[in-house]
Design a protein around this motif. Structure first.
Motif, PDB file in Angstrom:
ATOM      1  N   LEU A  33     -38.832  74.508  16.652  1.00  0.00           N
ATOM      2  CA  LEU A  33     -39.547  73.720  15.664  1.00  0.00           C
ATOM      3  C   LEU A  33     -40.509  72.792  16.404  1.00  0.00           C
ATOM      4  O   LEU A  33     -40.077  71.996  17.245  1.00  0.00           O
ATOM      5  N   TYR A  34     -41.811  72.933  16.120  1.00  0.00           N
ATOM      6  CA  TYR A  34     -42.832  72.116  16.776  1.00  0.00           C
ATOM      7  C   TYR A  34     -43.160  70.935  15.866  1.00  0.00           C
ATOM      8  O   TYR A  34     -43.570  71.121  14.719  1.00  0.00           O
ATOM      9  N   LYS A  35     -42.954  69.732  16.413  1.00  0.00           N
ATOM     10  CA  LYS A  35     -43.227  68.523  15.626  1.00  0.00           C
ATOM     11  C   LYS A  35     -44.504  67.871  16.164  1.00  0.00           C
ATOM     12  O   LYS A  35     -44.587  67.525  17.353  1.00  0.00           O
ATOM     13  N   LEU A  36     -45.495  67.736  15.259  1.00  0.00           N
ATOM     14  CA  LEU A  36     -46.811  67.217  15.653  1.00  0.00           C
ATOM     15  C   LEU A  36     -47.218  66.072  14.734  1.00  0.00           C
ATOM     16  O   LEU A  36     -46.630  65.862  13.672  1.00  0.00           O
ATOM     17  N   THR A  37     -48.233  65.335  15.171  1.00  0.00           N
ATOM     18  CA  THR A  37     -48.873  64.339  14.297  1.00  0.00           C
ATOM     19  C   THR A  37     -50.303  64.809  14.044  1.00  0.00           C
ATOM     20  O   THR A  37     -50.948  65.391  14.918  1.00  0.00           O
ATOM     21  N   TYR A  38     -50.776  64.525  12.842  1.00  0.00           N
ATOM     22  CA  TYR A  38     -52.104  65.000  12.446  1.00  0.00           C
ATOM     23  C   TYR A  38     -52.862  63.888  11.737  1.00  0.00           C
ATOM     24  O   TYR A  38     -52.276  63.095  10.981  1.00  0.00           O
ATOM     25  N   SER A  39     -54.147  63.816  11.990  1.00  0.00           N
ATOM     26  CA  SER A  39     -54.986  62.866  11.243  1.00  0.00           C
ATOM     27  C   SER A  39     -56.378  63.465  11.085  1.00  0.00           C
ATOM     28  O   SER A  39     -56.863  64.195  11.947  1.00  0.00           O
ATOM     29  N   THR A  40     -56.978  63.186   9.955  1.00  0.00           N
ATOM     30  CA  THR A  40     -58.391  63.519   9.744  1.00  0.00           C
ATOM     31  C   THR A  40     -59.070  62.272   9.215  1.00  0.00           C
ATOM     32  O   THR A  40     -58.535  61.567   8.345  1.00  0.00           O
ATOM     33  N   GLU A  41     -60.222  61.965   9.758  1.00  0.00           N
ATOM     34  CA  GLU A  41     -60.933  60.767   9.341  1.00  0.00           C
ATOM     35  C   GLU A  41     -62.412  61.085   9.194  1.00  0.00           C
ATOM     36  O   GLU A  41     -62.948  61.989   9.842  1.00  0.00           O
ATOM     37  N   VAL A  42     -63.064  60.338   8.322  1.00  0.00           N
ATOM     38  CA  VAL A  42     -64.475  60.577   8.051  1.00  0.00           C
ATOM     39  C   VAL A  42     -65.222  59.252   8.056  1.00  0.00           C
ATOM     40  O   VAL A  42     -64.696  58.228   7.591  1.00  0.00           O
ATOM     41  N   PHE A  43     -66.433  59.275   8.639  1.00  0.00           N
ATOM     42  CA  PHE A  43     -67.274  58.082   8.751  1.00  0.00           C
ATOM     43  C   PHE A  43     -68.636  58.385   8.115  1.00  0.00           C
ATOM     44  O   PHE A  43     -69.214  59.444   8.362  1.00  0.00           O
ATOM     45  N   LEU A  44     -69.158  57.452   7.344  1.00  0.00           N
ATOM     46  CA  LEU A  44     -70.494  57.575   6.770  1.00  0.00           C
ATOM     47  C   LEU A  44     -71.319  56.363   7.178  1.00  0.00           C
ATOM     48  O   LEU A  44     -70.859  55.225   7.057  1.00  0.00           O
ATOM     49  N   ASN A  45     -72.555  56.639   7.642  1.00  0.00           N
ATOM     50  CA  ASN A  45     -73.428  55.538   8.034  1.00  0.00           C
ATOM     51  C   ASN A  45     -74.858  56.037   8.095  1.00  0.00           C
ATOM     52  O   ASN A  45     -75.123  57.220   7.937  1.00  0.00           O
ATOM     53  N   ARG A  46     -75.786  55.084   8.336  1.00  0.00           N
ATOM     54  CA  ARG A  46     -77.180  55.459   8.561  1.00  0.00           C
ATOM     55  C   ARG A  46     -77.268  56.303   9.820  1.00  0.00           C
ATOM     56  O   ARG A  46     -76.345  56.328  10.642  1.00  0.00           O
ATOM     57  N   GLY A  47     -78.380  56.978  10.012  1.00  0.00           N
ATOM     58  CA  GLY A  47     -78.525  57.913  11.123  1.00  0.00           C
ATOM     59  C   GLY A  47     -78.141  57.347  12.474  1.00  0.00           C
ATOM     60  O   GLY A  47     -77.474  58.006  13.257  1.00  0.00           O
ATOM     61  N   LYS A  48     -78.549  56.079  12.765  1.00  0.00           N
ATOM     62  CA  LYS A  48     -78.288  55.496  14.082  1.00  0.00           C
ATOM     63  C   LYS A  48     -77.267  54.360  14.008  1.00  0.00           C
ATOM     64  O   LYS A  48     -77.160  53.549  14.912  1.00  0.00           O
ATOM     65  N   GLY A  49     -76.502  54.326  12.940  1.00  0.00           N
ATOM     66  CA  GLY A  49     -75.522  53.257  12.777  1.00  0.00           C
ATOM     67  C   GLY A  49     -74.309  53.430  13.680  1.00  0.00           C
ATOM     68  O   GLY A  49     -74.010  54.526  14.156  1.00  0.00           O
ATOM     69  N   LYS A  50     -73.598  52.322  13.935  1.00  0.00           N
ATOM     70  CA  LYS A  50     -72.392  52.367  14.750  1.00  0.00           C
ATOM     71  C   LYS A  50     -71.196  52.749  13.894  1.00  0.00           C
ATOM     72  O   LYS A  50     -71.132  52.427  12.713  1.00  0.00           O
ATOM     73  N   LEU A  51     -70.219  53.423  14.518  1.00  0.00           N
ATOM     74  CA  LEU A  51     -69.041  53.871  13.776  1.00  0.00           C
ATOM     75  C   LEU A  51     -68.280  52.703  13.163  1.00  0.00           C
ATOM     76  O   LEU A  51     -67.746  52.805  12.060  1.00  0.00           O
ATOM     77  N   GLN A  52     -68.255  51.575  13.861  1.00  0.00           N
ATOM     78  CA  GLN A  52     -67.488  50.433  13.338  1.00  0.00           C
ATOM     79  C   GLN A  52     -68.136  49.821  12.098  1.00  0.00           C
ATOM     80  O   GLN A  52     -67.508  49.029  11.386  1.00  0.00           O
ATOM     81  N   ASP A  53     -69.410  50.168  11.838  1.00  0.00           N
ATOM     82  CA  ASP A  53     -70.081  49.666  10.634  1.00  0.00           C
ATOM     83  C   ASP A  53     -70.018  50.672   9.502  1.00  0.00           C
ATOM     84  O   ASP A  53     -70.639  50.473   8.446  1.00  0.00           O
ATOM     85  N   SER A  54     -69.278  51.738   9.699  1.00  0.00           N
ATOM     86  CA  SER A  54     -69.242  52.820   8.717  1.00  0.00           C
ATOM     87  C   SER A  54     -68.272  52.517   7.581  1.00  0.00           C
ATOM     88  O   SER A  54     -67.409  51.648   7.678  1.00  0.00           O
ATOM     89  N   VAL A  55     -68.446  53.291   6.507  1.00  0.00           N
ATOM     90  CA  VAL A  55     -67.413  53.374   5.482  1.00  0.00           C
ATOM     91  C   VAL A  55     -66.746  54.739   5.632  1.00  0.00           C
ATOM     92  O   VAL A  55     -67.305  55.660   6.224  1.00  0.00           O
ATOM     93  N   GLY A  56     -65.539  54.852   5.108  1.00  0.00           N
ATOM     94  CA  GLY A  56     -64.813  56.113   5.231  1.00  0.00           C
ATOM     95  C   GLY A  56     -63.329  55.880   5.062  1.00  0.00           C
ATOM     96  O   GLY A  56     -62.894  54.813   4.612  1.00  0.00           O
ATOM     97  N   TYR A  57     -62.540  56.869   5.437  1.00  0.00           N
ATOM     98  CA  TYR A  57     -61.093  56.748   5.301  1.00  0.00           C
ATOM     99  C   TYR A  57     -60.410  57.743   6.238  1.00  0.00           C
ATOM    100  O   TYR A  57     -61.035  58.653   6.790  1.00  0.00           O
TER     101      TYR A  57
END
Length: 894
Positions: A33-57
């Protein structure tokens, strides 16, 4: 020894191109039995915006993976079970704090209990040589939830050797390239190659179009033929070509890590995978691994009728010059695209007269089968009570951002019917030509309706006998620009009477350089030099302009330059102005002209010192390293000093692409009798006429007439009406890009860019014998709004980025001629009004339950008004026509 060396090299080659321990795909150990952790995340911003200024979840979970079955006849044929547990949803921006929409919410409240249960039900994956053969799940689960499980399952599809192949996963059937290096494999997916059914369309013109770029890279760390870590990153960037502030970017990440392995269930015996699946749970069904389409439920959204009532006041005629009217127009188009014919027809039938034209603009711009059926049912082309609505419908068809064959077929059918107005009949044919060109630009030249339309235009032109019909088909051909029409245009250009010949030459002027062949230029040279017959100077100067703008030969340039000095006075001045403008603006023909001017017989004072009032001038409205906006104004007068033609053009360039934004041509003829002047050669028998013709965003519109005939002219002069004549007025959807994306994480994304304007182009011609003065005015007022909307939706949480820009602007061209003395005094003025430029940015996150976070920004600037520079002679003349007023320093009455 040689054989051993060859075998050794083959071994080294295969080792370096694959991961140690396996040569196909992932392989699970039995009873583990293989036990793993998984996450998917999405970021939305202006073309040259920084990830920390993004919205998402971020969506995260634990994942259990177990091997259920292995084919006894081959290790690479496996059935695995994947189960998500302990699902959580949170912000990607950790700075959100108390503003987090997820604060105090449990996963079952965010996702909803039934969805969470579905998400945590296991799926089965049948892998053969590392590739997904079948994906098994429960049939009645919500599509959005199944897509999230598809996104996780697709990560288990890979190969352990380098190479390029095609794979089917959640993104569709895509080309992928693997690079294998010892314990690491990198998979690059060419997202633009993916074949998947998703809605979308775009504006084909590059100036008004959108540039998008997408990348996908997944990195696998391998140990004992199984993953210990998977990192996937997918990006989608979008930007409007001519306005770079309208840009946005989606970054989607997936991360899968192995935490531990432990004892698991024993393999299920059997030779057929179907038997094993049935033994696990008979409710499992084979479903596509490719992501499926879903629509999020819109709670509390207004009906189409309610939406219309809420925005109706913004679309009243007095409000159309405001940006809010365009925003309402764009929003209503989006709603119309989901509406049924009956809903649309009900609103059309209930609306009052003053707002109906704007409603017709919106319904036609929606460009759906239901909206087309509704508007065609509503309009009665056999009635003269709705001429304005019919014309607005046709103009909206001509400006359609992504017309289809059905629209063209509908107009062809209408043209073959009867009309209450001949003007509308002409407009239908002219717009058929515009649709032919747009469909051909979209590789639709072989569509049945397009072939039929071509035959209708060319056949009609060949058989037409009435002047009005010939002009109608020529205008349609001027829009269609089909190569098959060039021989007919040459025929009418050379042998047709004045207005027909002029229209045929201006139609040839719109063709691209490759179509203006040596044969075409032979005919144009005959026209200019009048080898076979005498032509009006408007025809001759157009023929010369085409030659000079399409790779002229040495002898062609020389003959044109030698003709200067032998032409009528104003035509001499006009041709000289064309040559000087080409040299000053460094147009392509400038090098050849400079070569010819080295000959003394060509370049002499007598030839290049001709007087006259005619002019030709090109200048920049705006210029940058990647784009430019130009204006050109040319005026041709008759020998008696009366306006013969004024031509104002605005063109937007972007790289090698261009858009003919607008052309307004005022033509007049046969007016010499009013001042007892002698007409020019070839123009002795012309009827009195003045009219206006316009091209707007590469679409030729039906010309309008100020007066036609001497009696009509005198009645209009005696009535002393100088009211402007509207050339085009309405709401135009100019930019229209929409694309639905299937992210490989399972989330759904939408990237939309829309742009529209309210435009009012009017022209007026005033003629006063009392004041011995004539004026022509062209006024262009518009309001523009461009919006970009990017969203990522999971069905239970949505993140979005809205960006927009807007302006309200105006431009006016005035030509004043005073003929109280000779030579006449002529002043040209071209002005643009002060214009505000506003930009907005809104970022948001919203739960399906209604809770949300919103961030707004606004930026505003003012673009100063100005008068565009023209040639120096014009500035000197304007100072005489409008002398500076002396400053009055006296403070008294006398």
């Amino acid at each position: 020894m040689i054989l051993l060396a060859v075998l050794f090299l083959c071994f080294i080659s295969s080792y370096s191109a694959s991961v140690k321990g396996h040569t196909t795909g992932l392989s699970l150990n039995n009873d583990r039995l293989y036990k793993l952790t998984y996450s998917t995340e999405v970021f939305l911003n202006r073309g040259k915006g920084k990830l920390q200024d993004s919205v998402g979840y971020r969506i995260s979970s634990d994942v259990d993976v177990v091997l259920l079955w292995r084919n006894p006849d081959g290790d690479d044929d496996q059935l695995i079970q994947i189960t998500m547990q302990n699902v959580n949803v949170e912000n990607v921006n950790q700075k959100r704090g108390d503003k987090s929409i997820f604060k105090g919410k449990t996963p079952s409240k965010i996702i909803r209990k039934e969805n969470l249960e579905a998400l945590q039900r296991p799926v089965l994956l049948h892998l053969v040589h590392g590739k997904v053969k079948n994906f098994y799940s429960y049939q009645d689960e919500p599509v959005a939830i199944e897509n999230l499980k598809r996104g996780l399952a697709s990560l288990f599809q890979m190969q352990l050797s380098s190479g390029t192949t095609n794979e089917v996963d959640i993104s569709g059937d895509c080309q992928v390239t693997y690079q294998a290096h010892q314990d690491k494999v990198t998979k690059t997916k060419a997202l633009d190659s993916c074949k998947i059914e998703r809605s979308g369309f775009t504006t084909r013109n590059q100036v008004l179009g959108v540039t998008s770029k997408a990348t996908s890279v997944t990195t696998y760390k391998i140990e004992d033929s199984f993953v210990i870590a998977v990192l996937a990153e997918e990006t989608h960037a979008l930007g409007l070509n001519f306005l770079q502030s309208i840009a946005g970017k989606i970054v989607s990440k997936q991360k899968l890590e192995l935490k531990t392995t432990e004892a698991g269930p024993r393999l299920i015996p059997g030779k057929q995978v179907a038997t094993v699946i049935k033994a696990v749970d008979s409710k499992y069904k084979a479903l596509p691994i490719v992501g499926q389409v879903f629509q999020s439920e819109c709670k509390g959204c207004p009906s189409l009728s309610e939406h219309w009532q809420s925005i109706r006041k913004h679309l009243e005629p007095d409000n159309l010059s405001k940006a809010e009217a365009i925003r309402s127009f764009l929003a209503f188009i989006q709603h119309l695209r989901t509406a049924k014919k009956e809903e649309i027809l009900q609103i059309l039938k209930a609306e009052k007269k003053e707002v109906l034209p704007q409603l017709v603009d919106a319904v036609t711009s929606a460009q759906t089968p239901d909206s087309l059926d509704a508007i065609l049912d509503f309009l009665d082309f056999k009635s003269d009570s709705s001429i304005i609505l019919q014309e607005r419908f046709l103009y909206a068809c001509g400006f359609a951002s992504h017309p289809d064959e059905e629209l063209l077929r509908a107009l062809i059918s209408k043209f073959r019917g009867s009309f209450a107005s001949n003007d509308i009949r002409e407009s239908v044919m002219i717009i058929i030509g515009a649709l032919v060109r747009k469909l051909c630009q979209n590789e639709g030249c072989k569509l049945q309706a397009v072939v039929e339309a071509k035959k209708l235009i060319l056949g009609g032109l060949e058989k037409a006998e009435k002047k009005e019909d010939i002009m109608m088909y020529l205008l349609a051909l001027k829009n269609a620009l089909i190569p098959e029409g060039i021989p007919l245009l040459l025929k009418y250009a050379e042998s047709g009477e004045g207005p027909i010949s002029h229209l045929a030459t201006t139609s040839l002027q719109r063709y691209d350089v490759p179509f203006i062949t040596d044969e075409v230029k032979k005919t144009l040279n005959r026209i200019y030099h009048q080898n076979h017959k005498v032509h009006e100077k408007t025809v001759r100067t157009t023929a010369a302009a085409i030659i000079l703008n399409n790779n002229p030969s040495y002898i062609e340039v020389k003959n044109i330059l030698l003709s200067i000095g032998e032409l009528p006075k104003e035509m001499n001045k006009y041709m000289l102005a064309i040559v000087q403008d080409i040299l000053r603006f460094e147009m392509p023909a400038s090098k050849m002209i400079r070569r010819v001017l080295k000959e003394m017989v060509v370049h002499n004072y007598d030839r290049f010192a001709r007087s006259g009032a005619s002019s030709f001038y090109t200048g920049y409205i705006e210029r940058s390293p990647r784009s430019a906006s130009t204006y050109s104004l040319d005026i041709l007068y008759s020998g008696s000093g009366i306006l013969r033609r004024s031509n104002l053009n605005i063109v937007q360039y972007l790289g090698k692409s261009h858009l003919h934004g607008s052309q307004v041509v005022i033509e007049a003829q046969g007016l010499e009798g009013l001042i007892a002047a002698t007409p020019d050669e070839g123009e002795e028998n012309l009827d009195s006429f003045a009219g206006l013709s316009a091209i707007l965003f590469d679409v030729q519109l039906r010309p309008v007439t100020f007066f036609n005939g001497y009696s009509d002219l005198m009645s209009k002069m005696l009535s002393a009406s100088s009211d402007p004549v509207s050339v085009v007025k309405g709401l135009i959807l100019l930019i229209d890009h929409s694309r639905e994306l299937q992210l490989q994480s399972g989330l759904k994304a939408n990237m939309d860019v829309q742009g529209a304007l309210a435009i009012d182009i009017s022209g007026a011609m005033e003629f006063s014998l009392w004041y011995r003065e004539s004026k022509t005015k062209v006024k262009n007022r518009l309001a523009v709004v461009i919006t970009g909307d990017i969203t990522v939706d999971s069905s239970f949480v949505k993140a979005g980025l809205d960006i927009s820009a807007e302006t309200e602007a105006g431009m006016e061209f005035i030509s004043t001629v005073q003929f109280s003395q000779y030579p006449f005094l002529i002043c040209l003025q071209m002005e643009k009004d002060e214009a505000p430029f506003r930009q907005f940015e809104t970022k948001y996150e919203r739960l399906s339950t209604g809770r949300g976070y919103v961030s707004r920004k606004r930026k505003e600037s003012l673009v100063a008004g100005s008068e565009f520079p023209l040639h120096q002679e014009n500035s000197e003349m304007c100072n005489i026509v409008f002398p500076p007023q002396p400053e009055n320093t006296s403070g008294g009455w006398f």
